[in-house]
Scaffold this active site. Structure first.
Site, PDB file in Angstrom:
ATOM      1  N   GLU A  58       0.833  -1.193   0.000  1.00  0.00           N
ATOM      2  CA  GLU A  58       0.000   0.000   0.000  1.00  0.00           C
ATOM      3  C   GLU A  58       0.879   1.260   0.000  1.00  0.00           C
ATOM      4  O   GLU A  58       1.695   1.451   0.903  1.00  0.00           O
ATOM      5  CB  GLU A  58      -0.913  -0.013   1.229  1.00  0.00           C
ATOM      6  CG  GLU A  58      -1.859  -1.202   1.247  1.00  0.00           C
ATOM      7  CD  GLU A  58      -2.418  -1.489   2.628  1.00  0.00           C
ATOM      8  OE1 GLU A  58      -2.320  -0.615   3.512  1.00  0.00           O
ATOM      9  OE2 GLU A  58      -2.948  -2.598   2.830  1.00  0.00           O
TER      10      GLU A  58
ATOM     11  N   GLU B  57      -4.255  -6.845   2.961  1.00  0.00           N
ATOM     12  CA  GLU B  57      -3.031  -7.514   3.405  1.00  0.00           C
ATOM     13  C   GLU B  57      -2.997  -8.983   3.002  1.00  0.00           C
ATOM     14  O   GLU B  57      -1.929  -9.524   2.665  1.00  0.00           O
ATOM     15  CB  GLU B  57      -2.865  -7.361   4.908  1.00  0.00           C
ATOM     16  CG  GLU B  57      -2.416  -5.977   5.353  1.00  0.00           C
ATOM     17  CD  GLU B  57      -3.509  -4.926   5.260  1.00  0.00           C
ATOM     18  OE1 GLU B  57      -3.185  -3.731   5.229  1.00  0.00           O
ATOM     19  OE2 GLU B  57      -4.699  -5.320   5.219  1.00  0.00           O
TER      20      GLU B  57
ATOM     21  N   GLN C  97       1.994  -1.961   5.970  1.00  0.00           N
ATOM     22  CA  GLN C  97       2.240  -0.624   6.507  1.00  0.00           C
ATOM     23  C   GLN C  97       2.524  -0.613   8.009  1.00  0.00           C
ATOM     24  O   GLN C  97       3.373   0.135   8.475  1.00  0.00           O
ATOM     25  CB  GLN C  97       1.053   0.286   6.208  1.00  0.00           C
ATOM     26  CG  GLN C  97       1.065   0.842   4.805  1.00  0.00           C
ATOM     27  CD  GLN C  97       0.073   1.982   4.624  1.00  0.00           C
ATOM     28  OE1 GLN C  97      -0.811   2.192   5.451  1.00  0.00           O
ATOM     29  NE2 GLN C  97       0.206   2.707   3.538  1.00  0.00           N
ATOM     30  N   PHE C  98       1.798  -1.417   8.770  1.00  0.00           N
ATOM     31  CA  PHE C  98       2.032  -1.566  10.204  1.00  0.00           C
ATOM     32  C   PHE C  98       1.861  -3.037  10.553  1.00  0.00           C
ATOM     33  O   PHE C  98       0.983  -3.707  10.012  1.00  0.00           O
ATOM     34  CB  PHE C  98       1.052  -0.724  11.026  1.00  0.00           C
ATOM     35  CG  PHE C  98       1.251   0.755  10.884  1.00  0.00           C
ATOM     36  CD1 PHE C  98       2.101   1.445  11.754  1.00  0.00           C
ATOM     37  CD2 PHE C  98       0.599   1.463   9.881  1.00  0.00           C
ATOM     38  CE1 PHE C  98       2.290   2.817  11.614  1.00  0.00           C
ATOM     39  CE2 PHE C  98       0.789   2.828   9.739  1.00  0.00           C
ATOM     40  CZ  PHE C  98       1.640   3.513  10.608  1.00  0.00           C
ATOM     41  N   ALA C  99       2.688  -3.531  11.469  1.00  0.00           N
ATOM     42  CA  ALA C  99       2.613  -4.948  11.834  1.00  0.00           C
ATOM     43  C   ALA C  99       1.231  -5.329  12.342  1.00  0.00           C
ATOM     44  O   ALA C  99       0.806  -6.480  12.202  1.00  0.00           O
ATOM     45  CB  ALA C  99       3.661  -5.264  12.901  1.00  0.00           C
TER      46      ALA C  99
ATOM     47  N   TYR D 119      -1.456  -4.793  11.060  1.00  0.00           N
ATOM     48  CA  TYR D 119      -2.341  -5.129   9.947  1.00  0.00           C
ATOM     49  C   TYR D 119      -1.945  -6.415   9.227  1.00  0.00           C
ATOM     50  O   TYR D 119      -2.515  -6.755   8.193  1.00  0.00           O
ATOM     51  CB  TYR D 119      -2.358  -3.983   8.927  1.00  0.00           C
ATOM     52  CG  TYR D 119      -2.860  -2.673   9.482  1.00  0.00           C
ATOM     53  CD1 TYR D 119      -3.776  -2.641  10.534  1.00  0.00           C
ATOM     54  CD2 TYR D 119      -2.416  -1.460   8.954  1.00  0.00           C
ATOM     55  CE1 TYR D 119      -4.232  -1.449  11.051  1.00  0.00           C
ATOM     56  CE2 TYR D 119      -2.874  -0.250   9.468  1.00  0.00           C
ATOM     57  CZ  TYR D 119      -3.781  -0.257  10.509  1.00  0.00           C
ATOM     58  OH  TYR D 119      -4.236   0.930  11.024  1.00  0.00           O
TER      59      TYR D 119
ATOM     60  N   HIS E  69      -1.585   0.601  15.737  1.00  0.00           N
ATOM     61  CA  HIS E  69      -0.387   0.939  14.970  1.00  0.00           C
ATOM     62  C   HIS E  69       0.881   0.728  15.790  1.00  0.00           C
ATOM     63  O   HIS E  69       1.927   1.300  15.472  1.00  0.00           O
ATOM     64  CB  HIS E  69      -0.428   2.397  14.503  1.00  0.00           C
ATOM     65  CG  HIS E  69      -1.544   2.731  13.583  1.00  0.00           C
ATOM     66  ND1 HIS E  69      -2.833   2.931  14.034  1.00  0.00           N
ATOM     67  CD2 HIS E  69      -1.585   2.895  12.241  1.00  0.00           C
ATOM     68  CE1 HIS E  69      -3.612   3.213  13.000  1.00  0.00           C
ATOM     69  NE2 HIS E  69      -2.881   3.195  11.900  1.00  0.00           N
TER      70      HIS E  69
END
Length: 350
Positions: A42, A73, A95-97, A99, A142
């Site tokens: 993304e 994801e 983008q963030f773990a 997710y 996040h």
């Protein structure tokens, strides 16, 4: 390894980079060397990623090799698994773990088992990059540290760098590896280690010069720990952001501790751990993730199994708490000077 391009790190020119710049440089080096390396996720293309770790790569290598994906994801990782089986070396960014969970089935049931279930006919050379951990006021969705979930899965490798130098070398090694690698990047130190005693939010998001990173190609073998500093009073096992926190606390307390940066959790450099604990006789484990079933529990078990007759005190463990991530109280959640200091004091008494 690209033998023809390998240069002694003592000879290679260096430049100052923070961790984001080092990661970007590693991707650039590998995309330049290997046309099979592709980047997806993304906003990784035109925008350059939410933290700008992929900035400039689409312009340099084109939309066929650096491309944006939908907010999906499961689809990102699923597509990467297919690309890897086909022969590419995809580097998907989540983008963030926090997710990454929709893609767990693809990682566990497909990527991790690809080599075994095909009797070695197929491999899954993909590297899933993702920022993880707290410290940037990202809130509950996040800021999580889910590394233990992946270390439990046979067939996955889990890597967590703590310096720009290691981030570049380990990422190159991960991309070259023929098995799937989860590459977690501690975003609290993306812009460089912070100053002070680490117990104040005001110390978090400062911009620093980072560290000296060799230019061009080099790799750091997966499964090789780094001795941050030698000592004889105790062994401190850490990774990611906690390397810098431990350094600051122990320096403040004036304790002659040996700090081991694990760098890769799987494969684990158990020889380095054993050697250090046998020398010091005491062990402290620190990580940001929640305590129950965290990776620290595995470290404690391994030290107990392998170093029992060398231990002079119970193993200490300082971690995050067994609660959902507390946005408004994140600095109380992190292992910091008070809780780490108390653990050090208990070890030094015994």
């Amino acid at each position: 390894m690209l033998e023809e391009d390998a240069v002694s790190l003592h000879e290679a020119p260096t430049r100052q980079m923070n961790m984001i710049e080092a990661i970007n440089d590693a991707l650039d080096v590998m995309m330049g060397h290997d046309p099979d390396v592709v980047v997806l996720g993304e906003d990784v293309g035109y925008f350059g990623g939410v933290f700008r770790a992929t900035a400039g790569l689409q312009k340099k290598y084109g939309k066929n090799r650096v491309f944006d994906s939908p907010i999906n994801e499961c689809g990102i990782i699923g597509a990467a698994v297919g690309m890897a089986a086909y022969g590419l070396r995809p580097v998907p960014e989540i983008q963030f773990a926090d997710y990454i969970y929709p893609g767990l089935d693809q990682l566990i049931s497909e990527a991790a088992r690809m080599r075994y279930r095909s009797a070695g006919q197929f491999t899954s050379p993909l590297t899933v990059r993702s920022p993880f951990g707290g410290g940037i006021f990202g809130g509950q969705t996040h800021s999580q540290s889910p590394e233990a979930l992946f270390t439990h899965v046979a067939g996955l490798k889990t890597v967590i760098p703590s310096t720009p130098h290691d981030a570049k070398g380990l990422l190159i090694a991960a991309i070259e590896d023929n098995d799937p690698v989860i590459f977690f990047e501690p975003k609290r130190i993306y812009n460089g280690p912070f100053d002070g005693n680490y117990d104040s939010p005001s110390k978090t998001w400062k911009s620093h010069s980072g560290g000296k990173v060799p230019e061009g190609y080099y790799s750091i073998p997966l499964g090789k720990a780094r001795t941050v500093r030698e000592g004889s009073a105790m062994t401190v096992l850490v990774y990611g952001t906690m390397v810098h926190v431990a350094e600051a606390v122990l320096a403040q307390k004036g304790v002659d501790a040996e700090i081991i940066d694990l760098r890769t959790l799987v494969p684990l450099d158990i020889d380095a751990v054993e050697k250090s604990v046998e020398k010091t006789g005491k062990c402290l484990v620190i990580h940001e993730a929640t305590k129950t079933s965290g990776f620290g529990a595995e470290l404690v078990s391994l030290v107990q199994e392998r170093c029992f007759y060398h231990l002079e005190a119970p193993i200490e463990r300082v971690t995050g708490f067994d609660t959902p991530y507390p946005h408004s109280l994140e600095w109380a959640y992190f292992p910091g000077p008070v809780r780490i200091g108390e653990a050090v004091d208990r070890l030094m008494k015994d």
